[in-house]
Design a protein around this motif. Sequence first.
Motif, PDB file in Angstrom:
ATOM      1  N   GLN A  27       0.835  -1.204   0.000  1.00  0.00           N
ATOM      2  CA  GLN A  27       0.000   0.000   0.000  1.00  0.00           C
ATOM      3  C   GLN A  27       0.873   1.257   0.000  1.00  0.00           C
ATOM      4  N   THR A  28       1.930   1.262   0.784  1.00  0.00           N
ATOM      5  CA  THR A  28       2.850   2.400   0.821  1.00  0.00           C
ATOM      6  C   THR A  28       3.548   2.579  -0.515  1.00  0.00           C
TER       7      THR A  28
ATOM      8  N   CYS B  48       2.441   1.563  -3.437  1.00  0.00           N
ATOM      9  CA  CYS B  48       1.437   1.979  -4.415  1.00  0.00           C
ATOM     10  C   CYS B  48       1.109   3.461  -4.261  1.00  0.00           C
ATOM     11  N   SER B  49       0.964   3.925  -3.034  1.00  0.00           N
ATOM     12  CA  SER B  49       0.640   5.341  -2.826  1.00  0.00           C
ATOM     13  C   SER B  49       1.799   6.235  -3.232  1.00  0.00           C
TER      14      SER B  49
ATOM     15  N   LYS C  17       1.760   6.473  -7.048  1.00  0.00           N
ATOM     16  CA  LYS C  17       0.708   7.345  -7.577  1.00  0.00           C
ATOM     17  C   LYS C  17       1.102   8.811  -7.490  1.00  0.00           C
ATOM     18  N   ASP C  18       1.841   9.164  -6.439  1.00  0.00           N
ATOM     19  CA  ASP C  18       2.352  10.531  -6.325  1.00  0.00           C
ATOM     20  C   ASP C  18       3.623  10.600  -7.154  1.00  0.00           C
TER      21      ASP C  18
ATOM     22  N   TYR D  63      -3.552  -4.217  -6.258  1.00  0.00           N
ATOM     23  CA  TYR D  63      -3.312  -2.780  -6.389  1.00  0.00           C
ATOM     24  C   TYR D  63      -3.003  -2.383  -7.832  1.00  0.00           C
TER      25      TYR D  63
END
Length: 166
Positions: A104-105, A107-108, A111-112, A158
């Motif tokens: 999750q980290t 992937c986030s 995205k940024d 994800y």
Amino acid sequence: PVLDTEDAWVLVEGPVSIVELALEQKRIHYPLVEHQFVLCTVLYAIMRLSLKGVKPLSLFDSKGKNAFFKDLTSIQLLPSGDMDPNVLSIRQQFLLKLVSAAVQTLCSSQKDKEVSEEEYFPFEKGKNWPDLAADLAQYLQISEDLVRRHYVCELYSYGMDHLGEE
């Protein structure tokens, strides 16, 4: 070890040298150090990935908990091969939670686009949390394949199929 010294240094007065102090120290019990290392790694992962609701000492049985408060030079009884199924279940849940949070980290941060992974984790260049979880699985007596399969499933969920295929 034999330490040869020159004659000029033999007559020198003052405090004991650091080499002599080191040689006088008791030998450490390496499995106990590994046990402490596992706890430190678990605590760091909890802190770094902001894992909620994890009780680190619940990952260890009573022998393992008692070993944390002993001198590193003492020979302690560490957990044997037979573990309580409840403790194994808690360990497995923790490792899967760790992998999920790492993906999750990742992937986030992907995205940024302005923030690279090195900027997001500035002191952890090359730190691969899923690999760390797989290494911890060996110490915690959990199947490494289970952790790796969960990692691949998380990557696919994800939308990071290219990484999941690798």
